[in-house]
Design an enzyme around this catalytic site. Structure first.
Site, PDB file in Angstrom:
ATOM      1  N   ASP A 157     -25.572   2.979   2.471  1.00 28.52           N
ATOM      2  CA  ASP A 157     -24.674   2.272   3.390  1.00 28.52           C
ATOM      3  C   ASP A 157     -24.419   0.877   2.843  1.00 28.52           C
ATOM      4  O   ASP A 157     -25.300   0.027   2.870  1.00 28.52           O
ATOM      5  CB  ASP A 157     -25.321   2.215   4.781  1.00 28.52           C
ATOM      6  N   HIS A 161     -22.296   4.652   5.319  1.00 30.27           N
ATOM      7  CA  HIS A 161     -22.450   4.176   6.704  1.00 30.27           C
ATOM      8  C   HIS A 161     -22.392   5.331   7.706  1.00 30.27           C
ATOM      9  O   HIS A 161     -23.098   5.326   8.713  1.00 30.27           O
ATOM     10  CB  HIS A 161     -21.353   3.153   6.995  1.00 30.27           C
ATOM     11  N   SER A 180     -24.384   1.058  14.118  1.00 24.63           N
ATOM     12  CA  SER A 180     -23.299   0.172  13.700  1.00 24.63           C
ATOM     13  C   SER A 180     -23.026  -0.871  14.790  1.00 24.63           C
ATOM     14  O   SER A 180     -23.951  -1.561  15.233  1.00 24.63           O
ATOM     15  CB  SER A 180     -22.063   1.031  13.392  1.00 24.63           C
TER      16      SER A 180
END
Lengths: 196, 375
Positions: free
Chosen positions: B319, B352, B154
């Site tokens: 995601d 995610h 991320s």
């Protein structure tokens, strides 16, 4: 590393040192690994099978996950010197699409496939059974192959789509076949280009 | 092969830097502190160091646990340890809390040495690039000239990517996981909702809530709730909660009825209880600003020409906050620069947050990649 395959030598002959090479359906990456060693290529494999992607990473080969049935979107026109599809064309639905995409992203395409017109395969059909052989190792009910074509079929398709055949080598059991390849060869390897 | 083990008891360390750090915003941090943890041993050649960069809610506490708190495992404990994919028998692993963080590095909830008071809202804006600069100084301090790898998911993946651009000669390999080379408008929009939740909390007091003896807990809770929704997938929420009702039927109330409400409120409260609202604001802005292609006319390919590291890029099928398409952009920009890059899209239902899980294919891939890194 998978066993050495004789078509690797043929393919390597057509690759100049330092070329940019794309291998579609790269499996465990052993062809690219070979080309990196003998031709120092900047190579990338394309795979969609997680186990094969893992195997390619283990082999130290660049591998990109993508579904080739959707084309090679993301790759620039003419970026690669050679794009290779070794013994995978018969397992693709979008035959014409992928051939067009290969010749979009690379100057030349190298394609090999099992020849369904091989005499042993014809004999098998005459005897009433679908062929199972070294080049077609699967049974009809579990084969990954979805397109069944011969050397003659493939060349007719190239003609129809304006694909130029620069070179063709045909083999039976690893030995070069010079006469009647559509009958006597189990595998064919082509070097293809765009017309004009 | 050994059974994967924990790194065990760990102790954070604090490094103080007195050489001013010029920030992308134009401001300067005259001096600052970074809190960090290390796992494994730096080899004699100093060639086995791996930096793990944290995301929005992470910290320097990557693996192991503290002596007085055996339950609070590091946020990537399933990745880092003896016999784990990032194997501490081979690598010297570093986790560092970024500037502006709230876990012990210089940030809004620390004392501003110039005033002797808490920084609060006066802590300057920090960017991914600023964090990388600060991490590089920590590497200098630890005697690490070149990282064997920099790894992050991320926002952490953005730092790994930025490392390859800011210090290409100091990073051999980069793993960019569930990340992006820039946020989409939709993604920035989610961050803006989160920020507005905090900024409009009456307890925010322009960011100087410490002086008022309050925290904008309601705003921070809301921010976390909206964030949390985007970190999960529709499928994972359906599987986890469905339409399950706490009372088995509708009771016509704004108290918790659906289990998903209970979950979000719990997650929001938990987060608001330990995280700093100013850090949340700063960090979401850092996410929004990151766009290395911006100064290259929007061409990521031109921006990544500086990179020389070998890349592993990983995305997750469900995601939607950092969608596989964002990873594709990075992968093809690298490929067209003839950089070494491998890419996999891991089939995982968890959205995610998948990058924090030990999904077997995902960890097998990381193991294979780390195994090939020569130190």
């Amino acid at each position: 590393m998978a066993g050495y395959r004789y078509d690797y030598e043929v393919i390597a002959q057509w690759i100049e040192p330092g070329e940019k090479v794309l291998d579609l359906g790269c499996g465990d990456g052993s062809l690219l690994h070979h080309l990196m060693e003998v031709r120092q290529v900047q190579g990338y494999g394309v795979e969609n099978d997680p186990d094969k992607i893992l195997a390619s990473v283990r082999n130290g080969v660049n591998v990109i996950q993508a579904n080739m049935e959707r084309g090679l979107t993301g790759l620039e026109d003419g970026f690669f010197d050679h794009v290779i599809m070794s013994l995978s064309l018969q397992a693709m639905h979008n035959t014409q699409g992928i051939l067009a995409e290969m010749l979009r992203v690379a100057r030349e395409a190298v394609v090999s496939f099992p020849n369904f017109g091989y005499w042993r395969h014809r004999q098998s059909i005459l005897n009433g059974r679908m062929p199972v052989s070294e080049s077609l190792p699967h049974q009809w009910f579990n084969t990954p192959n979805v397109r069944f074509f011969t050397i003659a079929d493939f060349e007719a398709l190239c003609e129809m789509n304006g694909i130029v055949i620069h070179e063709r080598l045909a083999f039976d059991d690893g030995k070069l076949v010079l006469e009647e390849p559509n009958f006597l060869a189990s595998v064919a390897v082509y070097r293809l280009g765009r017309s004009g | 092969m050994i059974q994967p083990q924990s790194v065990g008891v760990v102790t954070p360390q604090l490094a103080r830097f007195t050489e001013p750090l010029r920030l992308r915003s134009g401001e300067t941090l005259a001096d600052y502190e970074l809190i960090y943890e290390t796992y494994g041993t730096l080899n004699a050649e100093r060639s086995n160091a791996v930096l793990v960069c944290h995301a929005l809610s992470g910290s320097h506490h990557v693996a192991g646990h503290y002596a007085d708190d055996p339950r609070e495992l590091g946020w990537w404990d399933n990745l880092v340890g003896p016999g784990k994919p990032l194997d501490t028998r081979k690598f010297f692993v570093i986790g560092v809390n970024n500037l502006g963080g709230c876990h012990g590095s210089s940030g809004p909830n620390r004392i501003n040495p110039a005033t002797g008071r808490l920084w609060g809202a006066d802590f300057p804006f920090v960017t991914v690039e600023d964090w990388v600069d600060a991490q590089a100084r920590l590497a200098d301090r630890l005697g690490i000239e070149r990282f064997a790898a920099v790894v992050g998911g991320s926002l952490g993946g953005m730092q790994a990517l930025s490392w390859t651009l800011q210090y290409p000669e100091r990073i051999a390999n980069a793993a960019v996981i569930a990340s992006a080379a820039k946020l989409s408008a939709q993604n920035i929009a989610f961050n803006e909702v989160a920020r507005q939740a905090i900024l409009s909390d009456p307890d925010f007091h322009g960011g100087h809530y410490y002086e008022h003896g309050v925290v904008p807990a309601r705003g921070l809770k809301l921010a976390r709730m909206v964030g949390h929704i985007t970190y999960l997938s529709d499928d994972s929420m359906a599987a986890k909660f469905g339409r399950n009702l706490r009372h088995g039927k509708a009771v016509y109330s704004y108290d918790v009825e659906f289990e998903v409400e209970s979950y979000l409120r719990y997650q929001g409260d938990k987060f608001a209880g330990h995280f700093d609202a100013n850090t949340y604001l700063l960090t979401t802005k850092a996410l929004d600003y990151f766009d290395p292609a911006f100064e290259h006319g929007g061409s990521l390919q031109a921006a990544l020409a500086r990179a020389s590291a070998n890349f592993l890029v990983i995305s997750f099928s469900t995601d939607w906050r950092f969608a596989p398409e964002r990873s594709h952009e990075i992968v093809y920009a690298l490929l067209h620069n003839q950089r070494n890059v491998s890419y996999a899209e891991i089939d995982c239902p968890a959205g995610h947050d998948s990058f924090l899980l030990d999904e077997p294919r995902y960890h097998a891939l990381l193991s294979a990649w780390f195994d090939r890194i020569e130190v």
